[in-house]
Design a protein around this motif. Structure first.
Motif, PDB file in Angstrom:
ATOM      1  N   LEU A  59      18.818  58.774  54.424  1.00 44.10           N
ATOM      2  CA  LEU A  59      19.025  60.185  54.109  1.00 44.10           C
ATOM      3  C   LEU A  59      18.974  61.014  55.387  1.00 44.10           C
ATOM      4  O   LEU A  59      18.097  60.829  56.230  1.00 44.10           O
ATOM      5  N   GLY A  60      19.927  61.954  55.502  1.00 40.83           N
ATOM      6  CA  GLY A  60      20.021  62.725  56.730  1.00 40.83           C
ATOM      7  C   GLY A  60      19.189  63.990  56.742  1.00 40.83           C
ATOM      8  O   GLY A  60      18.897  64.523  57.806  1.00 40.83           O
ATOM      9  N   ALA A  61      18.794  64.505  55.595  1.00 40.00           N
ATOM     10  CA  ALA A  61      18.072  65.786  55.554  1.00 40.00           C
ATOM     11  C   ALA A  61      16.614  65.604  55.934  1.00 40.00           C
ATOM     12  O   ALA A  61      15.946  64.692  55.474  1.00 40.00           O
ATOM     13  N   GLU A  62      16.122  66.480  56.790  1.00 38.69           N
ATOM     14  CA  GLU A  62      14.713  66.436  57.167  1.00 38.69           C
ATOM     15  C   GLU A  62      13.867  67.341  56.279  1.00 38.69           C
ATOM     16  O   GLU A  62      12.734  67.015  55.959  1.00 38.69           O
ATOM     17  N   ASN A  63      14.398  68.473  55.889  1.00 40.33           N
ATOM     18  CA  ASN A  63      13.655  69.419  55.058  1.00 40.33           C
ATOM     19  C   ASN A  63      14.483  69.748  53.822  1.00 40.33           C
ATOM     20  O   ASN A  63      15.662  70.081  53.910  1.00 40.33           O
ATOM     21  N   LEU A  64      13.857  69.625  52.671  1.00 40.56           N
ATOM     22  CA  LEU A  64      14.519  69.933  51.414  1.00 40.56           C
ATOM     23  C   LEU A  64      13.882  71.164  50.797  1.00 40.56           C
ATOM     24  O   LEU A  64      12.701  71.458  51.041  1.00 40.56           O
ATOM     25  N   PRO A  65      14.621  71.905  49.993  1.00 39.34           N
ATOM     26  CA  PRO A  65      14.038  73.071  49.322  1.00 39.34           C
ATOM     27  C   PRO A  65      12.841  72.690  48.463  1.00 39.34           C
ATOM     28  O   PRO A  65      12.689  71.540  48.036  1.00 39.34           O
ATOM     29  N   ALA A  66      11.992  73.670  48.198  1.00 39.91           N
ATOM     30  CA  ALA A  66      10.753  73.428  47.450  1.00 39.91           C
ATOM     31  C   ALA A  66      11.016  72.911  46.047  1.00 39.91           C
ATOM     32  O   ALA A  66      10.173  72.237  45.453  1.00 39.91           O
ATOM     33  N   ALA A  67      12.198  73.212  45.493  1.00 41.01           N
ATOM     34  CA  ALA A  67      12.487  72.761  44.133  1.00 41.01           C
ATOM     35  C   ALA A  67      12.597  71.245  44.051  1.00 41.01           C
ATOM     36  O   ALA A  67      12.419  70.662  42.976  1.00 41.01           O
ATOM     37  N   PHE A  68      12.887  70.603  45.186  1.00 44.65           N
ATOM     38  CA  PHE A  68      13.097  69.156  45.177  1.00 44.65           C
ATOM     39  C   PHE A  68      11.809  68.430  45.526  1.00 44.65           C
ATOM     40  O   PHE A  68      11.699  67.742  46.548  1.00 44.65           O
ATOM     41  N   THR A  69      10.811  68.606  44.681  1.00 43.82           N
ATOM     42  CA  THR A  69       9.542  67.889  44.798  1.00 43.82           C
ATOM     43  C   THR A  69       9.275  67.184  43.481  1.00 43.82           C
ATOM     44  O   THR A  69       9.952  67.405  42.478  1.00 43.82           O
ATOM     45  N   GLY A  70       8.275  66.315  43.501  1.00 40.28           N
ATOM     46  CA  GLY A  70       8.017  65.505  42.319  1.00 40.28           C
ATOM     47  C   GLY A  70       9.068  64.413  42.218  1.00 40.28           C
ATOM     48  O   GLY A  70       9.430  63.768  43.210  1.00 40.28           O
ATOM     49  N   THR A  71       9.602  64.195  41.034  1.00 42.14           N
ATOM     50  CA  THR A  71      10.620  63.172  40.815  1.00 42.14           C
ATOM     51  C   THR A  71      12.003  63.810  40.851  1.00 42.14           C
ATOM     52  O   THR A  71      12.269  64.786  40.155  1.00 42.14           O
TER      53      THR A  71
END
Length: 798
Positions: free
Chosen positions: A386-398
């Motif tokens: 995966l190339g992204a280092e930081n994802l938005p807060a919505a993409f947590t948990g499963t």
């Protein structure tokens, strides 16, 4: 093409088309000579791709081919293209085109082609300018199109396999330089990703020699890949069963052949028909990088007669065959730190070529929000990173993830994955904070966010830290193994730490001593003993039945249940049958548990009336041991007859049974009517017990009890079962006697008197057939048996 094993490209073979045949044992040279470059773009509809991203052509595609020669290029090359439509169908003349690459005008120096309907292959021929070469080449292609169809297929396949080999070797060498100690881990992943044969013996060598060993015999490294075979197979339309061999072989006396390329011998024969004093055909492998297609040779081209015609294959004209990627994930994948890998297998070409491009992962959060992020193929990682280092807060948990991209001009869909990223929620005990029990190993279920991202779990009590084992379970849980065999009750803390996070999350739990589980109390009216059943009964200190106190007298375990034997203290006895009997069980920690006792009918009462021991006859010439008159010693070869008398309230019946058992353990023999038991009257039973009725390995004190109906009586002592030595002779001198016997190890000591003040001790495990002992003054030796040390037997010496 089915079941065709291909030999390798060979300079010797290709040269042999016009020259004398080389030595059959000469190894073929590898494709290591750098040839000219071509610049190629393919347009389909309104989309243009460089040649490296085009796995196959389609009718109507526009193909533009330029020569990409160095500025100081001295030789002039003619570029000829030929579309083919099958082995038995020569192409029309307008399917062939030429370009003079040294010209200044674009239309003259480049080929601008449109793939015609019905075409199945496209080959390029590159030849030094000699004037008139175009006509010779056109006639060759149209005269025998099947030979060029075969060459196109084999060169395509060879180039694809070569790409995997190059990717494998480059990755191994990179690891060897940067971190050779990691090769044991990386090499198997590379081999699986690229479908390459792994030299496993190399991983047992010292670190400094592993990388060089892994890339030896490189021509034998590449394994078959059905996906790339099907791309190259345009002649029959079916995948090649075996496009590659796993080891070099000698074929037809023509020499040794590489195992990863299968074209040379056939192509040498194919092109041999066209060779003439002016031209010699030279097949090439292609290496594609963006719009550049570089040619690789295994023989130096000739610019003198016969001049070399370099033959290169472009992708076949066929339907796009997207990769069939399969997920290797065994559960959720942690995406907490950059570089998370989506493991895949099933298409080595996604790692060794640019056919799969614009690959992305579609993330879907629990809220339904969708995000596309780039993914890069990494053969050494075994999948897409995966190339992204930081994802938005919505993409947590499963988070659900779907891999997709482009395969040439066509989209392809990859497998689905489940990703997890830590969120703001902490961890908690799924079954409450009081689930730990000291004295045993516990499994605690913790609930939290992103269990796949947990890096370690630690137990802390009183400042001491203990790392724990855990496994990921469904439902955002982890099962943690907490060993508390030596722990004390009290508060404990489990610390859960995520990957890439310094501070752990804490879960506070309370460990307690588990209370006994009480299943029942078995008491018979008038009993001085009883049995308490349940679990963890080692915590029981006493049981009160009314005002009678019973204390533990032995704990046994039957399956998953404990059975605690209880004995009444003082003169206390169990109450009468049917009397109210509420019991209280007192535990060691001071707690008391109530229990309803069941008072059963009185046990049958019997007493031992008489007994007689009948020793077995001794063998002729053997000496007889005197067992004494007590009658409580039963030889294992003898017989005991004993009688019992019914006690108050007991009357014998024909269905009664007498059980025989050792001092500890269950019954080993049962006597019943007609089988060792005779009913003399309702008050007297006569039993006959043979030593042979008792299982081998049983010896020492025996006990018996009466079973009347379903009610067993109390155990009572019966006799001592003893194994006797077989005495053959006793010879006495002035001060000592020599006893000759079998199984002398059954004897503990031989004495000259009953008190064993003058005795010889027999060593344990004695295997001799004779033993010396002091001479008795009264002519009688005393033998103390190991099975019955309190009941010595005597042996006359006269």
């Amino acid at each position: 093409m089915k079941n065709r094993a291909f030999p390798a490209l060979s300079l010797a073979l290709l040269a042999g088309a016009t020259c004398a045949a080389p030595n059959a044992l000469a190894d073929p040279p590898p494709f290591e000579l750098t040839g000219p470059d071509l610049r190629i773009e393919v347009t389909r509809g309104d989309k243009t791709l460089p040649i490296a991203k085009v796995p196959s052509l389609a009718a109507g595609d526009k193909v533009v081919v330029h020569g990409a020669f160095a500025e100081d290029q001295g030789a002039k090359f003619v570029l000829v293209s030929a579309f083919l439509r099958g082995a038995t169908n020569p192409p029309p003349k307008d399917w062939l085109a030429t370009a003079e690459t040294w010209k200044s005008k674009e239309k003259d120096k480049a080929l601008t082609l449109t793939v015609p309907k019905g075409a199945r292959q496209l080959v390029l021929l590159l030849v030094p300018d000699t004037g008139g070469a175009e006509g010779v080449l056109v006639d060759a292609v149209r005269g025998k199109p099947g030979e060029f169809v075969r060459a196109s297929q084999d060169l395509n396949q060879a180039s694809l396999d070569h790409s995997r080999l190059v990717a494998f070797m480059a990755a191994i060498r990179a690891q060897g330089d940067a971190g050779p100690e990691y090769l044991r881990t990386v090499a198997p992943v590379l081999a699986r990703s690229l479908s390459v044969k792994l030299q496993e013996d190399c991983l047992t060598k010292v670190i400094d020699q592993q990388a060089s060993c892994l890339v030896q015999n490189r021509e034998a490294l590449v394994l078959n890949d059905v996906h790339s075979s099907s791309i190259a197979d345009t002649l029959t339309g079916t995948p090649t069963d075996l496009a590659l061999q796993l080891s070099a072989t000698r074929e037809g006396g023509a020499g040794y052949y590489s195992a990863y390329i299968g074209v040379a011998r056939d192509i040498a024969r194919i092109f041999g028909a066209f060779n003439n004093p002016s031209f010699n055909y030279l097949p090439t492998l292609t290496v594609r990088n963006d719009e550049t297609m570089s040619l690789l040779l295994n023989a130096a081209p000739s610019f003198q007669k016969p001049k070399s015609v370099m033959v290169a294959a472009l992708p076949a004209v066929e339907a796009d065959i997207p990769p069939q990627l399969r997920s290797l994930a065994k559960g959720p994948i942690c995406a907490a730190v950059p570089g998370a890998v989506l493991p895949v297998e099933g298409a080595p070409l996604v790692f060794s070529t640019q056919f799969a491009h614009a690959v992305q992962v579609r993330l879907t959060a629990a809220s339904g929000e969708v995000l596309e992020i780039a993914a890069m193929p990494r053969a050494d990682k075994g999948g897409y990173v995966l190339g992204a280092e930081n994802l938005p807060a919505a993409f947590t948990g499963t988070v659900r993830a779907h891999l997709h991209g482009q395969w040439g001009f066509a989209p392809f869909e990859g497998p689905d994955f489940t990703l997890q990223r830590p969120g703001g929620d902490g961890w908690k005990a799924a079954e409450g904070p009081d689930g730990l029990i000291v004295g045993r190993e516990n499994e605690v279920m913790l609930e939290g966010s992103a269990p796949a991202c947990v890096e370690d779990v630690t137990l802390r009590q009183g400042g001491a830290a203990t790392p724990l084992k855990w496994t990921v379970r469904e439902g955002n849980r982890i099962a943690v193994t907490v060993p508390l065999e030596r722990a004390r009750p009290g508060e404990m803390r489990l610390e859960v730490r995520y990957q890439g996070v310094k501070d752990p999350a804490a879960v506070t739990l309370t460990a307690r001593a588990e209370a006994s589980r009480l299943d029942g109390l078995e008491l018979h009216a008038g009993d001085t003993q009883g049995v308490l059943s349940g679990q963890r009964l080692d915590q029981v200190r006493a049981v009160m039945v009314g005002d009678v106190e019973f204390q533990p007298d032995g704990l046994t375990r039957e399956g998953a249940a404990d059975r605690l034997r209880l004995v009444a203290q003082g003169t206390g006895r169990a109450p009468a049958e049917g009397a109210p009997a509420k019991a209280t069980v007192r535990l060691e920690d001071g707690r008391s548990l109530p229990l309803q006792a069941r008072i059963a009918s009185p046990r049958p009462q019997v007493s031992l009336l008489n007994r007689t021991v009948n020793p077995a006859p001794v063998a002729k010439g053997a000496r007889t041991l005197d067992l004494g008159d007590a009658g409580d010693l039963l030889p294992d070869t003898g017989e005991m007859v004993f009688s019992v008398k019914a006690g108050p309230g007991t009357r014998f019946a024909a269905s009664d049974v007498i059980e025989i058992a050792p001092a500890e353990g269950d019954a080993v023999a049962k006597l019943s009517a007609g089988k060792g038991l005779t009913l003399e009257s309702a008050e007297v039973l006569v039993a006959r017990l043979k030593g042979a009725d008792i299982p081998p390995g049983t010896f020492g004190p025996l006990r018996f009890r009466l079973v009347h109906g379903d009610t067993p009586g109390n155990w009572q002592p019966l006799a001592t079962l003893a194994r006797l030595p077989g005495v053959e002779d006793v010879a006495c001198a002035e001060a000592e006697c020599t006893v000759t016997a079998r199984s002398l190890f059954l004897v503990d000591a031989i004495g000259a008197d009953a008190g064993f003040t003058k005795a010889a001790t027999v060593p344990p495990g004695y295997t001799g057939g004779a033993f010396k002992a002091p001479r008795p003054p009264d002519g009688v030796l005393h033998l103390r048996l190991r099975d019955a040390p309190k009941a010595p037997v005597t042996l006359p010496v006269g």
